[in-house]
Scaffold this motif. Structure first.
Motif, PDB file in Angstrom:
ATOM      1  N   ASP A  52       0.850  -1.181   0.000  1.00 53.74           N
ATOM      2  CA  ASP A  52       0.000   0.000   0.000  1.00 53.74           C
ATOM      3  C   ASP A  52       0.889   1.236   0.000  1.00 53.74           C
ATOM      4  O   ASP A  52       1.711   1.399   0.904  1.00 53.74           O
ATOM      5  CB  ASP A  52      -0.880  -0.031   1.254  1.00 53.74           C
ATOM      6  CG  ASP A  52      -1.787   1.171   1.390  1.00 53.74           C
ATOM      7  OD1 ASP A  52      -2.541   1.198   2.365  1.00 53.74           O
ATOM      8  OD2 ASP A  52      -1.735   2.081   0.542  1.00 53.74           O
ATOM      9  N   PRO A  53       0.761   2.138  -1.007  1.00 54.83           N
ATOM     10  CA  PRO A  53       1.618   3.320  -1.034  1.00 54.83           C
ATOM     11  C   PRO A  53       1.386   4.250   0.149  1.00 54.83           C
ATOM     12  O   PRO A  53       2.205   5.103   0.434  1.00 54.83           O
ATOM     13  CB  PRO A  53       1.254   4.013  -2.351  1.00 54.83           C
ATOM     14  CG  PRO A  53      -0.055   3.441  -2.753  1.00 54.83           C
ATOM     15  CD  PRO A  53      -0.166   2.090  -2.117  1.00 54.83           C
ATOM     16  N   ALA A  54       0.295   4.089   0.872  1.00 54.92           N
ATOM     17  CA  ALA A  54       0.044   4.910   2.050  1.00 54.92           C
ATOM     18  C   ALA A  54       0.758   4.352   3.280  1.00 54.92           C
ATOM     19  O   ALA A  54       0.668   4.920   4.349  1.00 54.92           O
ATOM     20  CB  ALA A  54      -1.451   5.006   2.317  1.00 54.92           C
ATOM     21  N   ALA A  55       1.462   3.238   3.127  1.00 51.38           N
ATOM     22  CA  ALA A  55       2.168   2.622   4.247  1.00 51.38           C
ATOM     23  C   ALA A  55       3.667   2.747   4.021  1.00 51.38           C
ATOM     24  O   ALA A  55       4.291   1.863   3.453  1.00 51.38           O
ATOM     25  CB  ALA A  55       1.769   1.159   4.371  1.00 51.38           C
ATOM     26  N   VAL A  59       4.018  10.589  -1.124  1.00 50.75           N
ATOM     27  CA  VAL A  59       3.993  10.108   0.251  1.00 50.75           C
ATOM     28  C   VAL A  59       3.831  11.289   1.211  1.00 50.75           C
ATOM     29  O   VAL A  59       4.515  12.308   1.045  1.00 50.75           O
ATOM     30  CB  VAL A  59       5.322   9.370   0.577  1.00 50.75           C
ATOM     31  CG1 VAL A  59       5.358   8.872   2.001  1.00 50.75           C
ATOM     32  CG2 VAL A  59       5.564   8.231  -0.391  1.00 50.75           C
ATOM     33  N   PRO A  60       2.963  11.181   2.207  1.00 45.51           N
ATOM     34  CA  PRO A  60       2.897  12.241   3.221  1.00 45.51           C
ATOM     35  C   PRO A  60       4.226  12.288   3.991  1.00 45.51           C
ATOM     36  O   PRO A  60       4.687  11.251   4.483  1.00 45.51           O
ATOM     37  CB  PRO A  60       1.758  11.809   4.142  1.00 45.51           C
ATOM     38  CG  PRO A  60       1.002  10.764   3.391  1.00 45.51           C
ATOM     39  CD  PRO A  60       1.982  10.133   2.444  1.00 45.51           C
ATOM     40  N   LEU A  61       4.846  13.446   4.052  1.00 39.16           N
ATOM     41  CA  LEU A  61       6.133  13.558   4.738  1.00 39.16           C
ATOM     42  C   LEU A  61       6.004  13.147   6.200  1.00 39.16           C
ATOM     43  O   LEU A  61       6.904  12.521   6.754  1.00 39.16           O
ATOM     44  CB  LEU A  61       6.683  14.984   4.618  1.00 39.16           C
ATOM     45  CG  LEU A  61       8.073  15.210   5.206  1.00 39.16           C
ATOM     46  CD1 LEU A  61       9.102  14.248   4.632  1.00 39.16           C
ATOM     47  CD2 LEU A  61       8.510  16.644   4.979  1.00 39.16           C
ATOM     48  N   GLY A 117       7.546   9.659  10.428  1.00 35.79           N
ATOM     49  CA  GLY A 117       7.119   8.897  11.593  1.00 35.79           C
ATOM     50  C   GLY A 117       7.657   7.482  11.625  1.00 35.79           C
ATOM     51  O   GLY A 117       7.708   6.858  12.677  1.00 35.79           O
ATOM     52  N   SER A 118       8.065   6.965  10.475  1.00 35.59           N
ATOM     53  CA  SER A 118       8.617   5.608  10.422  1.00 35.59           C
ATOM     54  C   SER A 118      10.061   5.620   9.909  1.00 35.59           C
ATOM     55  O   SER A 118      10.507   4.649   9.309  1.00 35.59           O
ATOM     56  CB  SER A 118       7.727   4.725   9.530  1.00 35.59           C
ATOM     57  OG  SER A 118       7.703   5.227   8.211  1.00 35.59           O
ATOM     58  N   GLY A 155      18.618  12.127  10.885  1.00 30.66           N
ATOM     59  CA  GLY A 155      17.636  11.168  11.382  1.00 30.66           C
ATOM     60  C   GLY A 155      16.761  11.626  12.544  1.00 30.66           C
ATOM     61  O   GLY A 155      15.528  11.583  12.436  1.00 30.66           O
ATOM     62  N   PRO A 156      17.332  12.077  13.664  1.00 26.62           N
ATOM     63  CA  PRO A 156      16.483  12.502  14.782  1.00 26.62           C
ATOM     64  C   PRO A 156      15.576  13.680  14.413  1.00 26.62           C
ATOM     65  O   PRO A 156      14.425  13.746  14.855  1.00 26.62           O
ATOM     66  CB  PRO A 156      17.485  12.901  15.871  1.00 26.62           C
ATOM     67  CG  PRO A 156      18.727  12.139  15.538  1.00 26.62           C
ATOM     68  CD  PRO A 156      18.749  12.055  14.033  1.00 26.62           C
ATOM     69  N   GLY A 157      16.054  14.584  13.594  1.00 28.36           N
ATOM     70  CA  GLY A 157      15.245  15.718  13.151  1.00 28.36           C
ATOM     71  C   GLY A 157      14.108  15.287  12.245  1.00 28.36           C
ATOM     72  O   GLY A 157      13.032  15.880  12.260  1.00 28.36           O
ATOM     73  N   VAL A 158      14.354  14.239  11.453  1.00 34.29           N
ATOM     74  CA  VAL A 158      13.305  13.725  10.567  1.00 34.29           C
ATOM     75  C   VAL A 158      12.142  13.202  11.414  1.00 34.29           C
ATOM     76  O   VAL A 158      10.985  13.514  11.150  1.00 34.29           O
ATOM     77  CB  VAL A 158      13.846  12.605   9.645  1.00 34.29           C
ATOM     78  CG1 VAL A 158      12.727  11.996   8.822  1.00 34.29           C
ATOM     79  CG2 VAL A 158      14.943  13.144   8.742  1.00 34.29           C
TER      80      VAL A 158
END
Length: 147
Positions: A56-59, A99-101, A106-107, A129-132
């Motif tokens: 699923d492209p939303a995942a 993709v929603p940023l 979040g993942s 990474g931590p800022g993302v």
């Protein structure tokens, strides 16, 4: 997607990048960016099989991230706010996922990866990474964002 709307204004994600690039850290601009959809390049050409299969492209956790290693060893995952900016930076890219940023952030899989937004543009932004992962909290979808 175009870089400029018919009224001459930049799309919200590009306006937010511009504000961040020219005015320091702006929480409103960062929140706007976190809530935006971005183009995530899909490696390979148009005839290649989809590396993500039937995911699923939303995942985002099911999406293969395109990782580019720079000469200095920094590993980047590029995303773009428009097809034009993606074509300028990666002219051979034929496919992408929208993709929603916030979902991507979040993942985010590793502190060793840097998110690069609109690489090659004057408003390019690189986030470690931590800022993302912190972007997900700005959008209200990250861990610990609930009260």
């Amino acid at each position: 997607m175009t870089d400029i709307h018919s009224n001459g204004a930049l799309p919200p994600a590009q306006q937010a990048l511009h504000e961040i690039a020219h005015g320091g850290e702006n929480v409103i601009a960062l929140s706007t960016l976190a809530l935006s959809d971005v183009l995530l390049p899909v490696p390979g050409g148009p005839g290649d099989p989809d590396p993500d299969g039937e995911q699923d492209p939303a995942a985002p956790q099911g999406i293969q991230l395109p990782v580019y290693e720079q000469e200095d060893g920094i590993k980047l995952v590029p995303v773009f706010t428009s097809e034009e900016r993606m074509a300028q930076a990666l002219p051979g890219t034929q496919r992408y996922r929208l993709v929603p940023l916030s979902a991507l952030s979040g993942s985010w899989p590793s502190d060793e990866l840097t998110l690069s937004i609109d690489t090659g543009s004057p408003d390019a932004l690189s986030i470690a990474g931590p800022g993302v992962r912190a972007l997900a909290a700005l959008s209200g979808s990250g861990p610990g964002s609930g009260s």
